[in-house]
Motif scaffolding. Structure first.
Motif, short mmCIF file in Angstrom:
data_model
loop_
_atom_site.label_atom_id
_atom_site.label_comp_id
_atom_site.label_asym_id
_atom_site.label_seq_id
_atom_site.Cartn_x
_atom_site.Cartn_y
_atom_site.Cartn_z
N GLN A 1 -4.17 -5.81 -4.81
CA GLN A 1 -5.39 -5.34 -5.46
C GLN A 1 -6.50 -5.10 -4.43
O GLN A 1 -7.16 -6.02 -3.98
CB GLN A 1 -5.79 -6.36 -6.54
N TRP A 2 -6.64 -3.83 -4.06
CA TRP A 2 -7.61 -3.49 -3.02
C TRP A 2 -9.00 -3.21 -3.58
O TRP A 2 -9.99 -3.46 -2.93
CB TRP A 2 -7.12 -2.25 -2.24
N ASP A 3 -9.02 -2.59 -4.78
CA ASP A 3 -10.32 -2.31 -5.39
C ASP A 3 -10.12 -2.26 -6.91
O ASP A 3 -9.03 -2.57 -7.41
CB ASP A 3 -10.95 -1.03 -4.82
N ASP A 4 -11.14 -1.87 -7.64
CA ASP A 4 -11.01 -1.92 -9.10
C ASP A 4 -10.70 -0.55 -9.71
O ASP A 4 -10.85 -0.35 -10.91
CB ASP A 4 -12.26 -2.54 -9.74
N SER A 5 -10.23 0.40 -8.90
CA SER A 5 -9.87 1.72 -9.44
C SER A 5 -8.60 1.61 -10.28
O SER A 5 -7.97 0.54 -10.33
CB SER A 5 -9.69 2.73 -8.30
N THR A 6 -8.21 2.70 -10.92
CA THR A 6 -7.11 2.65 -11.90
C THR A 6 -5.89 1.89 -11.37
O THR A 6 -5.35 1.03 -12.04
CB THR A 6 -6.68 4.09 -12.30
N TYR A 7 -5.44 2.24 -10.18
CA TYR A 7 -4.26 1.56 -9.63
C TYR A 7 -4.65 0.65 -8.46
O TYR A 7 -3.89 0.45 -7.51
CB TYR A 7 -3.19 2.59 -9.25
N ALA A 8 -5.82 0.13 -8.56
CA ALA A 8 -6.30 -0.92 -7.64
C ALA A 8 -6.33 -0.50 -6.17
O ALA A 8 -6.27 -1.35 -5.28
CB ALA A 8 -5.47 -2.20 -7.81
N GLY A 9 -6.40 0.82 -5.93
CA GLY A 9 -6.44 1.26 -4.53
C GLY A 9 -5.08 1.20 -3.86
O GLY A 9 -4.93 1.56 -2.70
N PHE A 10 -4.08 0.75 -4.62
CA PHE A 10 -2.72 0.68 -4.07
C PHE A 10 -2.12 2.09 -4.00
O PHE A 10 -1.41 2.43 -3.06
CB PHE A 10 -1.86 -0.23 -4.96
N SER A 11 -2.42 2.89 -5.00
CA SER A 11 -1.84 4.23 -5.13
C SER A 11 -2.71 5.05 -6.07
O SER A 11 -3.54 4.50 -6.79
CB SER A 11 -0.43 4.08 -5.70
N GLU A 12 -2.45 6.36 -6.07
CA GLU A 12 -3.11 7.17 -7.10
C GLU A 12 -2.11 7.55 -8.19
O GLU A 12 -2.43 8.28 -9.11
CB GLU A 12 -3.75 8.41 -6.47
N HIS A 13 -0.93 7.03 -8.03
CA HIS A 13 0.16 7.32 -8.97
C HIS A 13 0.50 5.98 -9.64
O HIS A 13 0.33 4.93 -9.05
CB HIS A 13 1.35 7.84 -8.15
N GLN B 1 0.85 -1.20 0.00
CA GLN B 1 0.00 0.00 0.00
C GLN B 1 0.88 1.24 0.00
O GLN B 1 1.75 1.38 0.86
CB GLN B 1 -0.92 0.01 1.23
N ASP B 2 0.60 2.12 -0.94
CA ASP B 2 1.33 3.38 -1.05
C ASP B 2 0.53 4.48 -0.34
O ASP B 2 -0.65 4.67 -0.65
CB ASP B 2 1.50 3.69 -2.55
N SER B 3 1.16 5.20 0.58
CA SER B 3 0.39 6.22 1.31
C SER B 3 0.60 7.63 0.77
O SER B 3 -0.21 8.52 0.99
CB SER B 3 0.75 6.20 2.80
N LEU C 1 5.52 2.24 4.80
CA LEU C 1 5.10 1.84 6.15
C LEU C 1 3.76 2.45 6.54
O LEU C 1 2.91 1.79 7.13
CB LEU C 1 6.18 2.21 7.18
N GLN C 2 3.55 3.73 6.20
CA GLN C 2 2.26 4.34 6.54
C GLN C 2 1.14 3.63 5.77
O GLN C 2 0.02 3.49 6.29
CB GLN C 2 2.25 5.84 6.23
N GLY C 3 1.45 3.18 4.58
CA GLY C 3 0.47 2.40 3.82
C GLY C 3 0.08 1.13 4.57
O GLY C 3 -1.10 0.79 4.70
N ILE C 4 1.09 0.46 5.10
CA ILE C 4 0.82 -0.77 5.86
C ILE C 4 -0.05 -0.44 7.07
O ILE C 4 -1.04 -1.13 7.35
CB ILE C 4 2.15 -1.45 6.29
#
Ligand code: NOJ
Ligand code: CA
Length: 578
Positions: A429-441, A24-26, A34-37
């Motif tokens: 893969q957290w959700d079906d958004s462009t970068y799967a909810g992992f990041s917005e980048h 997870q990218d925060s 780490l903040q993502g975790i």
């Protein structure tokens, strides 16, 4: 009770491996941190895992993404700060969860201060922290050992006119554990994290730290990667160094250790993990995860059958009983995805992912779940050419096979696509958004396009999802002495498709039945086993109503047809009359 049979928290835990770069990218730089975790701890708590194992989070050159450590006591700035790590620990402990770190002690980065000093001159204090040898009479490497990447294990250093040893890449120089200073410094580093409250270690390549330093020539030169391992695995002083680590460090903390050890016999595992010997708490069962690999060249696939898998499992389950402990693991950041190599990533993805979850979580041994397996993530389609591949082993293989041996690039890419470690490292893969909810980048590795169908959000509230099955199993396991500690016995051992076994502890008896195949399988239980099922309850299954029908038929000694990967878990089977 014998010390070896004692219940321990680490035997009853379920470990979840996080590959920090991909979880997870925060801060939206495309790299997990780490903040993502921290932001996903509720998810992990909901899944029910007790322990998080973090792949290396130390300062690194990213040649091997953290396994090339520049400084063991600082945090990779891409992942955050020491405060972030402390916060993670606090938040985990507040949830009654634990944290184990990856202890990389066989080698350091060539950018580590010790190595920079070591290579600066032959009489530098740090020279002897590593292995340096003169060239062979013809000027070539001191011997014919090959690294895990397939090139020579020796790298020439022009400045000081000697070679140094590297079991992995040339940028990962092997430490000389025979030097007491190295051991002392490593012990100090281990204490540093434990004093912060870290709960244990997964020790990387642990059985390679003692080597035959006469460096005899390899005889198994037909092996593409890591020949000569008999000279540096389970070496002459390995038990001495582990026992010393235990007395100097581990014994002073409430913690546990897991050894990543390949090329081990069961006798070795008993020695490493028998508590009377005071070395490590467990060794990972790596063998099953290599079942598709040609032993002479891991990039080539070999066919396997269920009998082979049954044999591996029986060995670890039975021969270690009362004599040692293991971590059961089927996948991690070094392998293709679990469902892709051991199940069916296509038509029967969900069914086979569930079967594999049942399999792993009903064996004895501490389970190590790799991130994403609990939602059935698959291999990645992003590796069109070698330029799309980030991991060094695959890139070196391509270099050697295509550039040096003139092999057909497409043939080699095919192997790489199936086996490369990148497969397991695509973003969670957290959700079906462009970068799967992992990041917005845009992430450092492309998101698998199947995030549209395979993602966490879709599964957490679905009673029939892979995730829900994992969660149920983890909770069942925690409360069951039989699943945690019970004896394992293989049933229907001659069957080509069905993997069935019992787990028994005092008066608690389970039968697990897995159709380990992509075909329908007809089955009629022998009368003796069917009659034991009369008192049993079907606790868990993969195919709802159909599995219930199968169970009814089997109990009444009728034939039943199991669907591909259909699996049933019974509790309360009656005791065998003896
Ligand atoms: C095993 C680790 O899991 C892998 O990722 C790494 O490349 C090697 N050890 C070397 O540290
Ligand atoms: Ca980030």
């Amino acid at each position: 009770m014998k010390k070896i049979m004692k219940p321990e928290f680490w035997k009853e835990s379920v470990v979840y491996e996080i590959y920090p770069r991909s979880f997870q990218d925060s801060n939206n730089d495309g790299i997990g941190d780490l903040q993502g975790i921290i932001s996903r701890l509720d998810y992990l708590q909901d899944l029910g895992v007790d322990v998080i194992w973090l792949s290396p989070i130390y300062t690194t050159m990213n040649v091997d993404y953290g396994y090339d450590v520049i400084d063991h006591c600082t945090i990779n700035p891409e992942y955050g700060t020491m405060e972030d790590l402390e916060q993670l620990l606090e938040e985990l402990h507040g949830r009654n969860m634990r944290l184990i770190l990856d202890l990389v002690i066989n080698h350091t980065s060539d950018q580590h201060e010790w190595f920079k000093q070591a290579r600066s001159s032959r009489d530098n204090k740090y020279r002897d922290y590593y292995f340096w040898r003169d060239p062979a009479p013809d000027g070539g490497p001191p011997n014919n050992w090959t690294s895990f990447l397939g090139d020579s294990m020796w790298q020439y250093d022009r400045e000081t006119e000697q070679y140094y040893l590297h079991s992995y890449s040339v940028h990962q120089a092997d430490l000389n554990w025979d030097n007491p200073e190295v051991r002392r410094e490593m012990h100090q580093m281990m204490r540093f994290w434990l004093d912060k409250g870290v709960d244990g270690y997964r020790i990387d390549a642990v059985n390679a730290i003692s080597k035959d330093t006469s460096f005899p020539p390899a005889t198994d030169t037909h092996k593409m990667q890591a020949n000569s391992s008999e000279f540096y695995k389970n070496g002459p002083h390995i038990h001495e160094y582990l026992h010393e680590m235990y007395t100097e460090v581990f014994s002073h903390y409430k913690m546990f250790t897991t050894g990543e050890a390949s090329d081990v016999s069961l006798e070795d595992v008993k020695e490493y993990t028998n508590p009377e010997r005071e070395e490590m708490n467990m060794v990972l069962m790596i063998e099953a995860s290599k079942i598709c690999d040609d032993p002479d060249d891991m990039w080539k696939s070999k066919s396997w059958d269920l009998h082979e898998l049954k044999e591996i499992v029986a060995k670890w389950q039975n021969d270690l009983y009362g004599e040692g402990w293991m971590g059961t693991y089927l996948s991690n950041h070094d392998h293709p995805r679990l469902v892709s190599y051991l199940g069916d990533e296509g038509e029967y993805r969900v069914e086979s992912a569930k079967m594999l979850g049942i399999f792993q979580l009903t064996l004895r041994g501490t389970p190590y779940i790799y991130q994403g397996d609990e939602i059935g993530m698959t291999n990645s389609p992003h590796m069109h050419t070698i330029d799309d591949v980030t991991e060094q082993q695959a890139r070196m293989y391509y270099e050697l096979m295509v550039k040096e041996h003139g092999e057909d690039p497409e043939k080699i890419m095919k192997r790489i696509r199936t086996k490369a470690r990148d497969n397991a490292r695509t973003p969670m893969q957290w959700d079906d958004s462009t970068y799967a909810g992992f990041s917005e980048h845009e992430p450092w590795l492309p998101v698998n396009p199947n995030k549209a169908e395979i993602h966490v959000q879709d599964q957490t509230d679905d009673p029939h999802s892979i995730f829900t099955l994992y969660r149920t199993l983890i909770h069942l396991r925690r409360k069951s002495a039989a699943l945690l500690y019970g004896k394992y016995e293989c049933m229907l051992s001659e069957h080509d498709h069905i993997f069935a076994y019992t787990r028994e502890w005092n008066d608690e008896h389970w039968l697990i039945m897995l159709n380990f195949s992509r075909s329908e399988t007809e089955l009629q239980l022998p009368q003796e086993l069917a009659s034991r099922l009369e008192t049993a309850e079907l606790i868990l299954c993969t195919h709802e109503d159909h599995s219930r029908e199968v169970a009814r038929a089997l109990i009444s000694e009728q034939p039943a047809t199991l669907k591909p990967y259909e699996s049933l878990v019974f509790r309360g089977i009656s005791i065998l009359d003896s």
